[in-house]
Scaffold this motif. Structure first.
Motif, PDB file in Angstrom:
ATOM      1  N   GLY A 213      23.192  17.879  11.525  1.00 42.41           N
ATOM      2  CA  GLY A 213      23.311  18.942  12.454  1.00 42.41           C
ATOM      3  C   GLY A 213      23.735  18.662  13.897  1.00 42.41           C
ATOM      4  N   PHE A 214      24.318  17.526  14.152  1.00 46.63           N
ATOM      5  CA  PHE A 214      24.525  17.195  15.503  1.00 46.63           C
ATOM      6  C   PHE A 214      23.509  17.077  16.352  1.00 46.63           C
ATOM      7  N   VAL A 215      22.683  16.203  16.191  1.00 49.23           N
ATOM      8  CA  VAL A 215      21.324  16.049  17.163  1.00 49.23           C
ATOM      9  C   VAL A 215      21.282  14.881  17.700  1.00 49.23           C
ATOM     10  N   PRO A 216      21.361  14.953  18.907  1.00 58.91           N
ATOM     11  CA  PRO A 216      21.691  13.773  19.884  1.00 58.91           C
ATOM     12  C   PRO A 216      20.536  12.826  20.001  1.00 58.91           C
ATOM     13  N   SER A 217      20.463  11.687  19.951  1.00 57.87           N
ATOM     14  CA  SER A 217      19.323  10.840  20.507  1.00 57.87           C
ATOM     15  C   SER A 217      18.994  11.306  21.736  1.00 57.87           C
ATOM     16  N   GLU A 218      17.774  11.337  22.134  1.00 53.84           N
ATOM     17  CA  GLU A 218      17.261  11.509  23.704  1.00 53.84           C
ATOM     18  C   GLU A 218      17.522  10.368  24.600  1.00 53.84           C
ATOM     19  N   ARG A 219      17.473  10.602  25.687  1.00 47.60           N
ATOM     20  CA  ARG A 219      17.521   9.489  26.586  1.00 47.60           C
ATOM     21  C   ARG A 219      16.591   8.436  26.630  1.00 47.60           C
ATOM     22  N   GLY A 220      16.734   7.234  26.322  1.00 47.14           N
ATOM     23  CA  GLY A 220      15.659   6.226  26.364  1.00 47.14           C
ATOM     24  C   GLY A 220      15.201   6.108  24.956  1.00 47.14           C
ATOM     25  N   TYR A 221      15.677   6.769  23.980  1.00 44.56           N
ATOM     26  CA  TYR A 221      15.145   6.564  22.392  1.00 44.56           C
ATOM     27  C   TYR A 221      15.964   5.262  21.786  1.00 44.56           C
ATOM     28  N   LEU A 222      17.383   5.300  22.129  1.00 45.39           N
ATOM     29  CA  LEU A 222      17.849   4.108  21.423  1.00 45.39           C
ATOM     30  C   LEU A 222      17.555   2.857  22.255  1.00 45.39           C
ATOM     31  N   PRO A 223      17.387   2.879  23.426  1.00 45.26           N
ATOM     32  CA  PRO A 223      17.178   1.478  24.154  1.00 45.26           C
ATOM     33  C   PRO A 223      15.870   1.031  23.565  1.00 45.26           C
ATOM     34  N   ALA A 224      14.928   2.183  23.395  1.00 39.85           N
ATOM     35  CA  ALA A 224      13.375   1.769  23.065  1.00 39.85           C
ATOM     36  C   ALA A 224      13.532   1.191  21.848  1.00 39.85           C
ATOM     37  N   VAL A 225      14.129   1.832  20.678  1.00 38.32           N
ATOM     38  CA  VAL A 225      14.369   1.453  19.136  1.00 38.32           C
ATOM     39  C   VAL A 225      14.912  -0.202  19.476  1.00 38.32           C
ATOM     40  N   ARG A 226      15.967  -0.259  20.303  1.00 43.07           N
ATOM     41  CA  ARG A 226      16.377  -1.604  20.566  1.00 43.07           C
ATOM     42  C   ARG A 226      15.372  -2.907  20.809  1.00 43.07           C
ATOM     43  N   ARG A 227      14.570  -2.416  21.510  1.00 43.45           N
ATOM     44  CA  ARG A 227      13.456  -3.002  22.229  1.00 43.45           C
ATOM     45  C   ARG A 227      12.436  -3.420  21.116  1.00 43.45           C
ATOM     46  N   LEU A 228      12.030  -2.461  20.237  1.00 42.18           N
ATOM     47  CA  LEU A 228      11.095  -2.703  19.267  1.00 42.18           C
ATOM     48  C   LEU A 228      11.669  -3.470  17.994  1.00 42.18           C
ATOM     49  N   THR A 229      12.921  -3.326  17.745  1.00 46.92           N
ATOM     50  CA  THR A 229      13.491  -4.160  16.690  1.00 46.92           C
ATOM     51  C   THR A 229      13.537  -5.790  17.233  1.00 46.92           C
ATOM     52  N   GLY A 357      26.711  21.583  17.278  1.00 50.25           N
ATOM     53  CA  GLY A 357      25.806  22.084  16.154  1.00 50.25           C
ATOM     54  C   GLY A 357      25.388  23.396  16.731  1.00 50.25           C
ATOM     55  N   PHE A 358      25.052  24.290  15.839  1.00 52.80           N
ATOM     56  CA  PHE A 358      24.782  25.456  15.748  1.00 52.80           C
ATOM     57  C   PHE A 358      23.628  26.074  15.071  1.00 52.80           C
ATOM     58  N   HIS A 359      22.350  26.413  15.302  1.00 46.65           N
ATOM     59  CA  HIS A 359      21.339  26.583  14.496  1.00 46.65           C
ATOM     60  C   HIS A 359      20.600  27.669  14.973  1.00 46.65           C
ATOM     61  N   LEU A 360      20.437  28.814  13.902  1.00 44.27           N
ATOM     62  CA  LEU A 360      19.857  29.873  14.107  1.00 44.27           C
ATOM     63  C   LEU A 360      18.440  30.017  14.186  1.00 44.27           C
ATOM     64  N   THR A 361      17.560  29.360  14.759  1.00 46.64           N
ATOM     65  CA  THR A 361      16.041  29.068  14.943  1.00 46.64           C
ATOM     66  C   THR A 361      15.582  29.014  16.350  1.00 46.64           C
ATOM     67  N   ALA A 362      14.339  29.429  16.296  1.00 46.06           N
ATOM     68  CA  ALA A 362      13.760  29.647  17.604  1.00 46.06           C
ATOM     69  C   ALA A 362      13.176  28.413  18.018  1.00 46.06           C
ATOM     70  N   GLN A 363      13.133  27.323  17.019  1.00 48.79           N
ATOM     71  CA  GLN A 363      12.459  25.969  17.451  1.00 48.79           C
ATOM     72  C   GLN A 363      13.389  25.038  17.962  1.00 48.79           C
ATOM     73  N   PRO A 364      13.158  24.185  18.893  1.00 51.25           N
ATOM     74  CA  PRO A 364      13.983  23.275  19.294  1.00 51.25           C
ATOM     75  C   PRO A 364      14.627  22.320  18.336  1.00 51.25           C
ATOM     76  N   VAL A 365      15.675  21.864  18.252  1.00 49.02           N
ATOM     77  CA  VAL A 365      16.147  21.132  17.294  1.00 49.02           C
ATOM     78  C   VAL A 365      16.322  19.652  17.881  1.00 49.02           C
ATOM     79  N   ARG A 366      15.279  18.793  17.783  1.00 51.76           N
ATOM     80  CA  ARG A 366      15.603  17.506  18.410  1.00 51.76           C
ATOM     81  C   ARG A 366      15.261  16.351  17.025  1.00 51.76           C
TER      82      ARG A 366
END
Ligand code: PLP
Length: 437
Positions: A213-229, A357-366
């Protein structure tokens, strides 16, 4: 007030009326194709729309309806349909031969282009699909690290091979080697790497979750995953099968992360079947036939027609054209947000650049829980509503734009979204109080 079910039936009736030839062909297809199709993502109820041709951003179905192409073959047609330079390149190669049991010059050109654009990719190999691309990347990670487990994210799609997909027929032993964690959750990633210390060969992740559903990674997520790996001696595989189109250097340039391996497909074939995987020379050396550590054969790997078409598509994908497609996507997202506000309906508009992405929900889509919180019937209704207004999107609530989109087309897409919501609104008001603003 009509119910959701009644409105859905109404939408389906309109759809049936405009697509009788597609209905007849789908009925015929049931005799030779299980469920009438050969691709899960294109099949839907009551029947898919069979396309007759495509020109630029416009498709014509076999009933003669024209539709704005909001799928671009699931992001592969970055320049829309029948892009002249791609056709010319493919036709020139066709006249010279379709496939040889020998390498060709076009594959060298396309490989060099990918290595030049994507900083982390020193060497690359071609496959025939994104599925094969991620499959070989996973195999490389296992061979390089001597470990067997991999981590993926919930809802992340990497194709249909056994290590990254679910469903019947996948050996339990193999399923046990893949662990899944919520997207955009650094703590969960840290926990799973800790809990499986020394066992994880790779983390595979899409920079923007595509099929989910075209959910972007949030700022800092991928660099953190990079460090963890790095900390855990695991490789990072970025699945850029969809996201390579978002930036000249791929989404890894947007997010400022350098993976060990990257999987590609879609746009690099110019509309022909393709895939690729590449990364650090040291890892890719496993595929050097001189050592024969990993056998990577494939009758159609580096097919000359695909390579010629892919190179033409990529050569024309300049920074300016990427910026244009991304701006068109931004405009669609802005338009959708305005429509939802005007209509007093709560929904989430997600994406990045040319992805919407377009999602008919009240919940945040992350992450995938947000995506899964949308009532399936609402997805179906919006999909049919858009089709009835001549816009092809996917049932999963995504569309993507190409470099040949214009402001006028964006306005038409937004207006179709608005009209579809207006049609659905009475039923939404009566049955979905959570979606009222
Ligand atoms: N990875 C991602 C992110 C995808 O979106 C897809 C297909 O949609 C794949 C892998 C699989 O690619 P293919 O369909 O070419 O096998």
């Amino acid at each position: 007030m009509p119910s959701l079910q009644e409105t859905r039936s109404q939408l389906e009736a309109t759809y049936r009326k405009r697509t009788p030839q597609s209905a007849a062909l789908f009925a015929e297809a049931q005799k030779s194709l299980p469920g009438g199709d050969t691709r899960t993502s294109t099949t839907f109820t009551p029947h898919p729309t069979y396309m007759a041709r495509g020109e630029g951003p416009i498709l014509t179905d076999i009933d003669g309806n024209t539709l704005i192409d909001g799928l671009n073959n699931y992001t592969s047609l970055i320049h829309g349909n029948a892009f002249k330079p791609v056709l010319d390149a493919a036709q020139s190669q066709l006249a010279l031969g379709t496939a040889f049991g020998a390498p060709n010059a076009a594959q060298v050109r396309l490989a060099a282009l990918i290595c030049e654009r994507v900083k982390s990719v020193e060497r690359v190999r071609f496959t025939n699909s994104g599925t094969e691309g991620t499959m070989m990347a996973v195999r490389a990670a296992r061979a390089f690290t001597g470990r067997e487990m991999i981590v993926k994210v919930d809802g992340g799609y990497h194709g249909t091979h056994d290590s990254v997909s679910g469903g019947a027929g996948i050996p339990q032993a193999l399923m046990g080697l893949t662990v899944s964690v919520p997207f955009n959750d650094v703590t969960a990633m840290e926990r799973v790497l800790e809990a499986n210390r020394g066992k994880i060969a790779a983390v595979i992740v899409e920079p923007v979750m595509g099929s989910a559903g075209f959910v972007p990674s949030e700022r800092g997520y991928l660099p953190a995953v990079r460090r963890l790996t790095e900390t855990h001696g695991a490789l990072l595989i970025l699945d850029e099968v969809m996201t390579f189109r978002l930036d000249y250097g791929g989404a890894q340039a947007v997010y400022g992360v350098e993976p060990d391996l990257t999987a590609f497909a879609k746009i690099i074939g110019g509309g022909f079947p393709v895939g690729a995987f590449g990364g650090r020379a040291e890892i890719m050396e496993l595929f050097n036939p001189a050592h024969a550590k990993i056998n990577h054969a494939g009758t159609f790997n580096g097919n000359p027609v695909t390579m010629a078409a892919g190179f033409a598509a990529m050569e024309h994908l300049t920074r300016e054209k990427i910026a244009h497609a991304n701006a068109m996507g931004d405009a669609v997202r802005r338009g959708f947000v305005e429509v939802l506000e005007e209509q007093g309906i709560r929904g989430q508009v997600t994406g990045y650049g040319s992805f919407v992405g377009f999602h008919l929900t009240a919940q945040p889509v992350r992450d995938y829980t947000g995506v899964a919180s949308v009532r399936p019937i609402l997805r179906e209704m919006l999909h049919l509503g858009l089709l009835n207004r001549g816009v092809l999107t996917s049932r999963s609530g995504v569309l993507n734009v190409s470099t040949v989109y214009t402001d006028a087309l964006v306005a038409q897409v937004v207006s179709a979204f608005q009209d579809s919501l207006v049609e659905m609104k009475p039923a939404i008001q009566s049955e979905c109080p959570d979606l009222a603003r």
